[in-house]
Design a protein around this motif. Structure first.
Motif, PDB file in Angstrom:
ATOM      1  N   ASP A   1       0.834  -1.200   0.000  1.00  0.00           N
ATOM      2  CA  ASP A   1       0.000   0.000   0.000  1.00  0.00           C
ATOM      3  C   ASP A   1       0.869   1.250   0.000  1.00  0.00           C
ATOM      4  N   GLN A   2       0.423   2.226  -0.779  1.00  0.00           N
ATOM      5  CA  GLN A   2       1.092   3.524  -0.750  1.00  0.00           C
ATOM      6  C   GLN A   2       0.231   4.407   0.128  1.00  0.00           C
ATOM      7  N   HIS A   3       0.647   4.498   1.372  1.00  0.00           N
ATOM      8  CA  HIS A   3      -0.174   5.140   2.381  1.00  0.00           C
ATOM      9  C   HIS A   3      -0.462   6.617   2.079  1.00  0.00           C
TER      10      HIS A   3
ATOM     11  N   GLY B   1      -2.312   7.223  -1.063  1.00  0.00           N
ATOM     12  CA  GLY B   1      -3.704   6.809  -0.888  1.00  0.00           C
ATOM     13  C   GLY B   1      -4.549   7.935  -0.342  1.00  0.00           C
ATOM     14  N   ILE B   2      -4.003   8.585   0.680  1.00  0.00           N
ATOM     15  CA  ILE B   2      -4.746   9.691   1.283  1.00  0.00           C
ATOM     16  C   ILE B   2      -4.895  10.838   0.287  1.00  0.00           C
ATOM     17  N   GLN B   3      -3.769  11.067  -0.406  1.00  0.00           N
ATOM     18  CA  GLN B   3      -3.762  12.095  -1.433  1.00  0.00           C
ATOM     19  C   GLN B   3      -4.863  11.842  -2.465  1.00  0.00           C
ATOM     20  N   GLN B   4      -4.858  10.602  -2.916  1.00  0.00           N
ATOM     21  CA  GLN B   4      -5.839  10.187  -3.921  1.00  0.00           C
ATOM     22  C   GLN B   4      -7.249  10.382  -3.404  1.00  0.00           C
ATOM     23  N   PHE B   5      -7.441  10.002  -2.143  1.00  0.00           N
ATOM     24  CA  PHE B   5      -8.755  10.116  -1.531  1.00  0.00           C
ATOM     25  C   PHE B   5      -9.205  11.576  -1.485  1.00  0.00           C
ATOM     26  N   ASN B   6      -8.235  12.431  -1.076  1.00  0.00           N
ATOM     27  CA  ASN B   6      -8.551  13.852  -1.003  1.00  0.00           C
ATOM     28  C   ASN B   6      -8.988  14.393  -2.361  1.00  0.00           C
TER      29      ASN B   6
ATOM     30  N   LEU C   1      -8.155   8.720  10.448  1.00  0.00           N
ATOM     31  CA  LEU C   1      -8.474   7.288  10.365  1.00  0.00           C
ATOM     32  C   LEU C   1      -7.285   6.476   9.867  1.00  0.00           C
ATOM     33  N   SER C   2      -6.778   6.927   8.813  1.00  0.00           N
ATOM     34  CA  SER C   2      -5.622   6.294   8.192  1.00  0.00           C
ATOM     35  C   SER C   2      -5.540   4.790   8.455  1.00  0.00           C
ATOM     36  N   PRO C   3      -6.323   4.017   7.735  1.00  0.00           N
ATOM     37  CA  PRO C   3      -6.478   2.587   8.031  1.00  0.00           C
ATOM     38  C   PRO C   3      -5.157   1.854   8.188  1.00  0.00           C
ATOM     39  N   ASN C   4      -4.223   2.191   7.342  1.00  0.00           N
ATOM     40  CA  ASN C   4      -2.942   1.519   7.389  1.00  0.00           C
ATOM     41  C   ASN C   4      -2.248   1.750   8.734  1.00  0.00           C
ATOM     42  N   ALA C   5      -2.217   2.994   9.137  1.00  0.00           N
ATOM     43  CA  ALA C   5      -1.580   3.326  10.409  1.00  0.00           C
ATOM     44  C   ALA C   5      -2.337   2.675  11.557  1.00  0.00           C
ATOM     45  N   LEU C   6      -3.644   2.675  11.409  1.00  0.00           N
ATOM     46  CA  LEU C   6      -4.504   2.096  12.438  1.00  0.00           C
ATOM     47  C   LEU C   6      -4.160   0.619  12.653  1.00  0.00           C
ATOM     48  N   LEU C   7      -4.009  -0.057  11.532  1.00  0.00           N
ATOM     49  CA  LEU C   7      -3.712  -1.486  11.583  1.00  0.00           C
ATOM     50  C   LEU C   7      -2.367  -1.745  12.249  1.00  0.00           C
TER      51      LEU C   7
ATOM     52  N   ASP D   1      -3.354   0.031  -2.877  1.00  0.00           N
ATOM     53  CA  ASP D   1      -4.549   0.865  -2.715  1.00  0.00           C
ATOM     54  C   ASP D   1      -5.371   0.553  -1.477  1.00  0.00           C
ATOM     55  N   PHE D   2      -4.737  -0.079  -0.479  1.00  0.00           N
ATOM     56  CA  PHE D   2      -5.471  -0.413   0.740  1.00  0.00           C
ATOM     57  C   PHE D   2      -6.043   0.843   1.397  1.00  0.00           C
ATOM     58  N   THR D   3      -5.201   1.846   1.549  1.00  0.00           N
ATOM     59  CA  THR D   3      -5.632   3.080   2.192  1.00  0.00           C
ATOM     60  C   THR D   3      -6.763   3.736   1.398  1.00  0.00           C
ATOM     61  N   TYR D   4      -6.500   3.863   0.129  1.00  0.00           N
ATOM     62  CA  TYR D   4      -7.472   4.544  -0.732  1.00  0.00           C
ATOM     63  C   TYR D   4      -8.810   3.807  -0.738  1.00  0.00           C
ATOM     64  N   ASP D   5      -8.778   2.509  -0.990  1.00  0.00           N
ATOM     65  CA  ASP D   5     -10.015   1.724  -1.067  1.00  0.00           C
ATOM     66  C   ASP D   5     -10.768   1.720   0.250  1.00  0.00           C
ATOM     67  N   THR D   6     -10.032   1.530   1.321  1.00  0.00           N
ATOM     68  CA  THR D   6     -10.697   1.453   2.618  1.00  0.00           C
ATOM     69  C   THR D   6     -11.354   2.776   2.980  1.00  0.00           C
ATOM     70  N   LEU D   7     -10.624   3.873   2.696  1.00  0.00           N
ATOM     71  CA  LEU D   7     -11.192   5.189   3.008  1.00  0.00           C
ATOM     72  C   LEU D   7     -12.453   5.439   2.192  1.00  0.00           C
ATOM     73  N   GLN D   8     -12.371   5.055   0.942  1.00  0.00           N
ATOM     74  CA  GLN D   8     -13.548   5.221   0.079  1.00  0.00           C
ATOM     75  C   GLN D   8     -14.733   4.454   0.647  1.00  0.00           C
ATOM     76  N   ASN D   9     -14.430   3.260   1.042  1.00  0.00           N
ATOM     77  CA  ASN D   9     -15.460   2.401   1.600  1.00  0.00           C
ATOM     78  C   ASN D   9     -16.037   2.979   2.889  1.00  0.00           C
ATOM     79  N   MET D  10     -15.153   3.410   3.744  1.00  0.00           N
ATOM     80  CA  MET D  10     -15.581   3.856   5.063  1.00  0.00           C
ATOM     81  C   MET D  10     -16.260   5.214   5.033  1.00  0.00           C
ATOM     82  N   LEU D  11     -15.646   6.121   4.302  1.00  0.00           N
ATOM     83  CA  LEU D  11     -16.115   7.503   4.414  1.00  0.00           C
ATOM     84  C   LEU D  11     -17.058   7.922   3.294  1.00  0.00           C
TER      85      LEU D  11
END
Ligand SMILES: Nc1ncnc2c1ncn2[C@@H]1O[C@H](COP(=O)(O)OP(=O)(O)OP(=O)(O)O)[C@@H](O)[C@H]1O
Ligand SMILES: [Mg+2]
Lengths: 421, 310
Positions: free
Chosen positions: A58-60, A63-68, A91-97, A137-147
């Motif tokens: 994952d590119q953490h 990912g956030i950048q992409q999400f933004n 939230l940063s799923p990756n960091a959270l994990l 894309d773990f960060t990106y996908d998860t954020l999309q899903n969650m938020l």
């Protein structure tokens, strides 16, 4: 079978002094041992250690950048956009994990970052127990899903080592809990319209530590469990010595002559052992809780899980009891159960970690220890005690029950039709 | 009919039962007599399907019960030599437990319990723990348990060993009644002559794993019909005197007992006077003389040169 059970319980009940020894001895010894060894052990003893390699694809940041960027392109008010971006940062799923594993599970899990090839090689060499693959894309996908409530899924892959299936199972369970909470979390986030409840969910499966001086209490806790699982064995031996008296007094002859199937006799003995073991273990835990205050504050779910572990373990102990009884009757001698109580139990207890945690043992002993019933029970109790979800304990419990079934079947097979001598 | 053919049991160092042939007809009362270690218990354990013979067979009405112990187990009542009871439980609880594993239930069970307790005369004290009973009472309960399921064959291993005469008589009378009134076949093991003489139609005498004599009491004592036993009570150790007696042609056998010597002499040729003469010559004074009609004890003595009990 009930007839046999009632008879055995009646006989045990009428020998109060023996009963007292069976039930209170473990507590006394455990107290002595616990205090004596209190200083020797520092830190909380890790019963289970899971060596995990994490493969990060994952590119953490990206990912956030992409999400933004994705948020910006949506037609929602700027204020909401900013809130979402802030939430993503938090939230940063990756960091959270990683945070979860490195901090909350540090007792159990050691995490090492590796490339996929390295990880696979080490897994094959049994250097590590399991591999955790964080997908692209773990960060990106998860954020999309969650938020944003998008239906994108991102799959965390766990590659389990054959040699460490318990550890891997436990780890898998933890990870499943994690992803579940992530989804729950996303629901919360959507309802409240805010994304800052990220610190709530970890608590839901990792108990907050409220005991202040946990280090010193912990060794007591450990020994309580260690002694509980060890002393249960002696009940099996006690029952076998009762059976020896029955052989000597020719009562067993009488039973054989009635033509009754030995399964009833053995089930009765096994059930008596189970009941005794459950009582013994509970007395030990209750006394430790109230007198030594060696257990963490009461929690119903922990207590229930512990009870479940006790029931399963007692079943294994019951089966061992019936095996010893069958052997005693087959050979008309109590030397096997004596040897069991006098030596084998200590070996099992040592391998299973009743005296000292097995971390320092050579790998082969650790593996054997993991397969001893007491070792499994000990680990289950520790997990239960740390508030781990029941799923993480279930593999152990199934193994305990499976062992019980096997041992009990063997005991039926070896029960003789005639006197041995 | 229950039969054994060349029944043998060898332990590592010892042949406990040596090719024994015996039979037990329906309704009979048969005694098995022998000193300690004769192999009685081993023999009847094989007959009652508890011990596997080294060789030989046991049949019941022609069926091989070594291969198929369950043919005979339901109709066997076995009274072990030990008190095979739970000492921590009461008489009632013991009888009830065994009744239950004999699959008796409910009213029938309760009736049978009271019946056998009544039979052994312990109905009044059934609630007491077996440990608190006297030896005799324990023996009686031991017997009661074997009768619960109404066996057709009752096999008893020294059921009166080491108990008071009163309990002993009680048990003997009871077994006699069971045999005579209910027609139960009895195999009674003992090393008490009197019991077997009183109770049994036929007797097997065992020693060193072998049956050394068999027959009715009269047949057995008939072995001695041409002989007589003279028991001498003496005042001193009689070695030389014993030798002299052995040299007499009318004296067939001389054995020692605690207080003197036992002689087996040819009937009608006692020559007591001659014996007195010898005694005087050796300065042995004879305290008493007892001329006896032969008993089973004497038969045993005759056959083995030893007494049944030391
Ligand atoms: N399980 C065994 N192992 C070895 N030897 C045995 C065993 N059981 C019996 N014996 C031997 O076999 C012989 C016969 O024993 P058994 O108990 O049948 O005699 P018994 O006539 O019943 O004697 P008692 O009057 O003392 O009960 C004895 O010498 C005994 O030591
Ligand atoms: Mg005997």
């Amino acid at each position: 079978m009930l007839d046999f059970l009632m008879k055995d319980l009646k006989i045990l009940w009428r020998d109060r002094s023996e009963l007292l020894i069976i039930f209170l001895m473990p507590f006394v010894l455990m107290t002595i041992l616990g205090f004596a060894l209190n200083g020797v052990m520092s830190g909380s003893p890790g019963v289970i250690t899971i060596d995990v390699a994490i493969v990060e694809k994952d590119q953490h940041e990206e990912g956030i950048q992409q999400f933004n960027e994705a948020v910006s392109s949506q037609s929602i008010p700027t204020q909401a956009q900013e809130a979402l971006m802030q939430a993503a940062q938090q939230l940063s799923p990756n960091a959270l994990l990683k945070n979860l594993i490195n901090e909350e599970l540090s007792d159990i899990v050691t995490l090492t970052e590796m490339t996929e090839d390295e990880a696979n090689q080490q897994l094959a060499e049994q250097e590590i127990d399991t591999v955790l693959l964080i997908p692209e894309d773990f960060t990106y996908d998860t954020l999309q899903n969650m938020l944003l409530g998008e239906e994108v899924t991102s799959t965390i892959t766990i590659r389990k080592g054959e040699h460490a299936h318990f550890e891997s199972d436990i780890f898998q369970n933890i990870m499943e809990q994690f992803t579940d909470t992530m989804t729950v979390e996303s629901a919360v986030a959507k309802v409240s319209g805010r994304g800052d409840s990220s610190d709530v969910e970890i608590e839901s499966f990792v108990q907050e530590e409220t005991v202040t001086d946990r280090d010193s209490v912990s060794s007591m806790e450990y020994y309580t469990i260690g002694m509980a699982v060890m002393f249960a064995f002696f009940i099996s031996a006690t029952m076998a010595s009762k059976a020896y008296t029955e052989v000597n007094q020719q009562v067993v002859d009488r039973m054989m002559l009635t033509g009754i199937h030995p399964i009833y006799f053995l089930l009765g003995k096994g059930a008596a052992v189970i009941i005794m073991a459950v009582i013994q273990i509970n007395i030990l835990f209750i006394l430790s809780t109230f007198i030594l205050q060696s257990f963490q504050p009461f929690s119903l779910s922990i207590w229930l899980t512990t009870l479940l572990v006790t029931l399963c373990y007692a079943t294994t102990i019951g089966a061992i009891g019936s095996l010893l009884v069958a052997l005693t009757i087959k050979y008309g001698s109590n030397s096997i159960s004596d040897a069991f109580a006098g030596g084998f139990v200590s070996v099992l207890a040592l391998l299973g970690g009743s005296f000292i945690p097995t971390d320092g043992f050579p790998a082969i002993f650790q593996t054997i220890g993991n397969w001893t019933p007491n070792g499994m029970a000990l680990r289950s109790y520790m997990l239960a005690n740390q508030g781990m979800p029941i799923d993480s304990i279930v593999p152990y419990l199934f193994s305990l029950l499976a062992i019980a079934v096997v041992i009990f079947s063997i005991s039926i097979m070896i029960f003789p039709q005639r006197r041995s001598k | 009919m229950l039969e054994t053919h060349d029944l043998r049991k060898a332990f590592k160092k010892k042949v406990a039962v040596d090719d024994v042939n015996l039979y037990l007809k329906e309704g009979e009362s048969v005694g098995l007599l022998g000193p300690n270690g004769a192999g009685k218990s081993t023999l009847i354990s094989m007959i009652s399907t508890l011990v596997k013979p080294t060789s030989g067979i046991v049949t019941w009405n022609g069926q091989d019960i070594i291969k198929q112990p369950n043919h005979i187990r339901p109709i066997l009542g076995v009274v072990p030599q030990e008190i095979a009871l739970y000492k921590e439980l009461s008489a009632y609880e013991n009888v009830k437990f065994f009744g239950k594993i004999y699959r008796l239930r409910g009213k029938k069970l309760e009736e049978k319990i009271q019946e056998v307790l009544e039979l052994v005369g312990l109905k009044d004290r059934q609630k007491e723990v077996v440990n608190n009973y006297s030896g005799g009472m324990q023996r009686r309960i031991n017997l009661a348990v074997a009768l619960l399921h109404e066996p057709e064959i009752l096999i008893m291993d020294e059921p009166t060993v080491g108990i008071d005469p009163q309990s002993r008589n009680y048990i003997l009378e009871m077994v006699k009644k069971l045999n005579e009134e209910k027609g139960i076949t009895v195999l009674y093991t003992s090393h008490y002559m009197e019991e077997v003489e009183k109770l049994c139609d036929r007797i097997y005498i065992m020693d060193h794993g072998k049956v050394i004599a068999t027959g009715t009491k009269d047949e057995l004592t008939g072995i001695l019909s041409s002989e007589e036993t003279i028991q001498l009570e003496l005042d001193q150790s009689p070695q030389i005197f014993k030798k002299l007696l052995e040299e007499q042609e009318n004296v067939l056998k001389v054995t020692e007992w605690e207080k003197g010597l036992t002689l087996i002499v040819s009937k009608n040729n006692r020559k007591l006077a001659h014996i007195f003469q010898l005694a005087e010559q050796e300065k042995v004074s004879i305290i008493s003389v007892d001329v006896k009609v032969p008993s089973l004890e004497d038969v045993f003595l005759h056959l083995t040169g030893r007494r049944l009990r030391d």
